[in-house]
Design an enzyme around this catalytic site. Structure first.
Site, mmCIF file in Angstrom:
data_model
loop_
_atom_site.group_PDB
_atom_site.id
_atom_site.type_symbol
_atom_site.label_atom_id
_atom_site.label_comp_id
_atom_site.label_asym_id
_atom_site.label_seq_id
_atom_site.Cartn_x
_atom_site.Cartn_y
_atom_site.Cartn_z
ATOM 1 N N ARG A 281 0.809 -1.220 0.000
ATOM 2 C CA ARG A 281 0.000 0.000 0.000
ATOM 3 C C ARG A 281 0.844 1.274 0.000
ATOM 4 N NH1 ARG A 281 -5.064 0.268 2.616
ATOM 5 N NH2 ARG A 281 -4.441 -1.628 3.712
ATOM 6 N N CYS A 350 -27.057 -2.474 -6.645
ATOM 7 C CA CYS A 350 -28.284 -2.689 -5.857
ATOM 8 C C CYS A 350 -27.944 -3.149 -4.445
ATOM 9 C CB CYS A 350 -29.177 -3.697 -6.568
ATOM 10 S SG CYS A 350 -29.837 -3.078 -8.118
#
Length: 431
Positions: A281, A350
């Site tokens: 990272r 959704c």
């Protein structure tokens, strides 16, 4: 990543995002080659302060695009992998197998066999059973398996529970109270060669103390092992250094403090050992942004929604970790007197968890505005999915004044290419 203003349009490396979005569409991941090399070299310069042989093994799980791997391999990086897929990607991208360390708690037999055949640097072993498996495969191949044993030092990294790996309740590594037994057992195996010791306590760690506590425990263990005539050639410090997603400037300070403290401890206690680091990272995150276009502006009661074309399938960190990422609007010469409003930046999926940022105070937004989500170079695209049968986005890398496509959008047919309607295999009695 450095951003500039050019005629009212937010830019990166003198290439404006509006042009990139127009050429490649949205959502779209954009990386900076310049920043990638800069962050890697900063690690390299700090690691040189340790007067020991050393190797930076970039943690591929943070971003595994072969163009990224290729750039890193050319500037001297090794690689920390966790699957045969990552192994093959490194080899395809031109990485040196002798600079590969293989981590992971459940390496399959065929994965081990392939890694042994290509001659990786070592396996980071995480259980007694894995040692047995490695030994048997090495015997069959008439080879020796180089190993470092991953020790779980039972240290709380005080990070998100999903990315904590150094507690005794975690699945990773061999418990520190079983470590001496593990090394003695490894030494008894004919086709196992002990190279070193490894630990990794978690990810996105923004304080130095957890690293120091873990290192103190590991050094005590190394001294005990020396007394038992078990000499180690590698000390793998793992990864885990985080970034501050709100204050990027703290990045250098954190790494500098980490290395100055680590150096002092290593110099005082350990000699003639190779130091390996596995950053992911902290090298990649701030090299990348995600571009997304607003499709709908929706107001409900006292809440404003900016519904964008990037969803949790494209970038899952906010939904999965409740992660915060800076979000900016590309300024298309908006009228200055527009008032700022609070927006929830949400996607088309959704799911109610499909959000990229909540309660963001932004200049009044409108349909088709382009947004930039910052610090997504790590754990961005690599965690994408085709959920809701959506195409994964493209990836672009900027090099000076040039733009390179390093991954295309999924095409629609690829979404069901490996699916079949009643494909017959063979007649098997399942009952």
């Amino acid at each position: 990543m450095t951003f500039k203003r050019d005629k009212g349009i937010l830019c990166v490396e003198n290439i404006n995002f509006l042009k990139i979005a127009k050429i490649f569409g949205t959502p779209c991941y954009v990386y900076s080659k310049k920043k990638l090399i800069k962050y890697f070299n900063y690690y390299k310069s700090q690691l040189s302060l340790i007067n020991h042989p050393n190797l930076i093994c970039y943690a591929l799980k943070a971003n595994s695009n072969i163009a990224i791997i290729n750039i890193l391999s050319k500037i001297g990086s090794g690689f920390d992998i966790v699957s045969i897929g990552e192994l093959e990607k490194v080899l395809t991208a031109g990485g040196d197998p002798k600079k590969i360390v293989y981590s992971g708690v459940a390496k399959k037999k065929q994965e081990i066999k392939r890694a042994l055949k290509v001659g990786i640097k070592c396996f980071n072993v995480e259980s007694f059973q894995e040692m047995d498996r490695l030994n048997l495969i090495a015997i069959k191949l008439k080879n020796k398996a180089n190993i470092s044993i991953r020790i779980n030092p039972n240290v709380d990294a005080k990070t998100h529970p999903y990315i904590s790996t150094g507690l005794k309740t975690n699945k990773f590594g061999i418990a520190i109270d079983k470590a001496e037994e593990a090394y003695i057992y490894a030494k008894s195996l004919k086709n196992i060669k002990i190279l070193g010791i490894d630990f990794h306590i978690g990810s996105q760690i923004l304080k130095i103390n957890p690293f120091l506590e873990a290192l103190d425990n590991i050094i005590l263990l190394i001294k005990k092992l020396y007394k038992k005539k078990i000499k180690l050639n590698i000390l793998d410090l793992g990864g885990g250094l985080g970034i501050n997603y709100k204050k990027i400037k703290l990045y250098k300070y954190l790494i500098k403090k980490y290395f100055s403290t680590i150096c002092e401890i290593i110099f005082a206690n350990i000699h003639n050992i190779e130091i390996i680091l596995e950053p992911g990272r902290s090298i990649l995150a701030n090299t990348g942004v995600l571009l997304t276009k607003i499709e709908i502006i929706k107001k409900i009661n006292f809440k404003n929604f900016a519904i964008v074309d990037a969803g949790m399938n494209d970038f899952i960190r906010p939904a999965f970790y409740n992660a915060w990422h800076n979000i900016k609007v590309v300024d298309l010469n908006k009228v200055k007197y527009y008032k700022n409003l609070f927006y929830d930046i949400v996607g088309p999926i959704c799911e109610s968890s499909d959000f990229l940022g909540k309660k963001r105070y932004l200049n009044k937004l409108s349909q088709k505005d382009l947004l930039v989500i910052h610090s997504v170079g790590a754990y961005g695209f690599v965690m994408c999915s085709n959920y809701n049968t959506r195409k994964r986005p493209s990836e672009i890398i900027v090099d000076k004044n040039k733009i390179f496509l390093i991954r295309e959008f999924d095409c629609l047919k690829s979404l069901w290419k490996q699916e079949y309607i009643n494909r017959y295999v063979k007649n098997v009695n399942l009952f």
